[in-house]
Scaffold this motif. Structure first.
Motif, PDB file in Angstrom:
ATOM      1  N   LEU A  76       3.733-113.826  14.483  1.00 60.18           N
ATOM      2  CA  LEU A  76       3.146-112.733  13.470  1.00 60.18           C
ATOM      3  C   LEU A  76       1.546-112.987  13.366  1.00 60.18           C
ATOM      4  CD1 LEU A  76       5.568-113.021  10.585  1.00 60.18           C
ATOM      5  CD2 LEU A  76       5.533-111.447  12.434  1.00 60.18           C
ATOM      6  N   ASP A  77       0.981-111.855  13.300  1.00 61.06           N
ATOM      7  CA  ASP A  77      -0.638-111.695  13.131  1.00 61.06           C
ATOM      8  C   ASP A  77      -0.639-112.263  11.772  1.00 61.06           C
ATOM      9  OD1 ASP A  77      -1.334-111.208  15.646  1.00 61.06           O
ATOM     10  OD2 ASP A  77      -1.351-109.033  15.107  1.00 61.06           O
ATOM     11  N   GLN A  78      -1.911-112.561  11.212  1.00 62.11           N
ATOM     12  CA  GLN A  78      -2.356-113.258  10.199  1.00 62.11           C
ATOM     13  C   GLN A  78      -2.104-112.093   8.911  1.00 62.11           C
ATOM     14  OE1 GLN A  78      -2.812-116.537   9.214  1.00 62.11           O
ATOM     15  NE2 GLN A  78      -2.043-116.771  11.417  1.00 62.11           N
ATOM     16  N   HIS A  79      -2.422-110.816   9.295  1.00 60.43           N
ATOM     17  CA  HIS A  79      -2.186-109.621   8.204  1.00 60.43           C
ATOM     18  C   HIS A  79      -0.569-109.534   8.002  1.00 60.43           C
ATOM     19  CE1 HIS A  79      -2.195-107.407  11.912  1.00 60.43           C
ATOM     20  NE2 HIS A  79      -1.359-106.463  11.447  1.00 60.43           N
ATOM     21  N   GLU A  80       0.057-109.775   9.289  1.00 68.03           N
ATOM     22  CA  GLU A  80       1.466-109.595   8.727  1.00 68.03           C
ATOM     23  C   GLU A  80       2.066-110.865   7.936  1.00 68.03           C
ATOM     24  OE1 GLU A  80       2.232-109.335  12.970  1.00 68.03           O
ATOM     25  OE2 GLU A  80       2.128-107.119  13.004  1.00 68.03           O
ATOM     26  N   VAL A  81       1.421-111.952   8.163  1.00 71.86           N
ATOM     27  CA  VAL A  81       2.050-112.900   7.374  1.00 71.86           C
ATOM     28  C   VAL A  81       1.644-112.648   5.877  1.00 71.86           C
ATOM     29  CG1 VAL A  81       1.742-115.335   6.805  1.00 71.86           C
ATOM     30  CG2 VAL A  81       1.963-114.705   8.914  1.00 71.86           C
ATOM     31  N   ALA A  82       0.273-112.085   5.479  1.00 66.91           N
ATOM     32  CA  ALA A  82      -0.069-111.695   4.375  1.00 66.91           C
ATOM     33  C   ALA A  82       0.928-110.864   3.651  1.00 66.91           C
ATOM     34  CB  ALA A  82      -1.393-111.056   4.094  1.00 66.91           C
ATOM     35  N   TYR A  83       1.161-109.475   4.498  1.00 69.00           N
ATOM     36  CA  TYR A  83       2.350-108.699   3.988  1.00 69.00           C
ATOM     37  C   TYR A  83       3.878-109.420   3.585  1.00 69.00           C
ATOM     38  CZ  TYR A  83      -0.577-104.644   4.403  1.00 69.00           C
ATOM     39  OH  TYR A  83      -1.635-103.556   4.351  1.00 69.00           O
ATOM     40  N   TYR A  84       4.105-110.109   4.497  1.00 68.78           N
ATOM     41  CA  TYR A  84       5.132-110.915   4.281  1.00 68.78           C
ATOM     42  C   TYR A  84       5.291-111.599   3.044  1.00 68.78           C
ATOM     43  CZ  TYR A  84       9.302-113.786   5.536  1.00 68.78           C
ATOM     44  OH  TYR A  84      10.332-114.446   5.467  1.00 68.78           O
TER      45      TYR A  84
END
Length: 192
Positions: A76-84
């Motif tokens: 996952l990209d970092q922004h996707e981890v933040a949304y997660y």
């Protein structure tokens, strides 16, 4: 505040997070399902744990295990981890009814505001990151940066060499760069 009202607020908040922020900006349908699923799953588990004699430590431990499994299963990209983790936090906050009635909804709103601002397309819009494969084996850092700036037509801020293949004469490099504001607007317009 009644628990059902908090659950409803959580569902509204995660809907805003996923359908109002994430999907319009990033267009990954597979993660829409993941974010909704993790939020509702965590909401259900946290809701049942908060009304039972099982300790909160066990519940948080379960969430940690779920996070590790999910984050290690695909890249996952970092922004996707933040949304997660935002979806996860909203699910944890949903069953919390302690404190003033405004406390939990305010924390949920704070998460949404931070994600809205932190992932806004206009924030740092001139800065980009890309992994490139160059058709020459470059070991000289100055020459590498000069070639990247020539190819990209941008200012290189960081170039991390991931691999140099002397046999096939290639260089794999992660580059972070920025365009001047006017050029970035033109590049974004051409991409649309």
């Amino acid at each position: 505040m009644p628990r059902l009202a908090l659950f409803a607020i959580d569902l509204v908040a995660v809907s805003l997070l996923v359908f109002g922020l994430y999907f319009p900006r990033h267009r990954r349908r597979d993660l829409v399902v993941a974010y909704l699923g993790v939020n509702v799953g965590v909401l259900a588990v946290a809701g049942s744990l908060s009304s039972s004699t099982v300790g909160a430590g066990l519940g948080l431990g379960l969430f940690g295990v779920l996070s590790i499994i999910r984050l290690r299963s695909t890249e996952l990209d970092q922004h996707e981890v933040a949304y997660y983790f935002s979806a996860l936090a909203l699910g944890i906050l949903g069953p919390l009814s302690g404190g003033p009635a405004w406390f939990t909804p305010t924390l949920m709103a704070l998460i949404l505001v931070v994600m809205y601002l932190g992932d806004h397309p206009r924030l740092f819009r001139t800065y980009h990151r890309q992994v490139m494969v160059l058709d020459s084996a470059l070991t000289d850092r100055v020459a590498l940066v000069a070639q990247l700036e020539r190819i990209l037509g941008a200012r290189v801020h960081a170039a991390t060499v991931e691999r140099v293949d002397l046999v096939n004469e290639t260089t794999v490099v992660e580059v972070r760069y920025s365009y001047p504001s006017s050029q970035s607007d033109r590049v974004l317009a051409e991409a649309r």
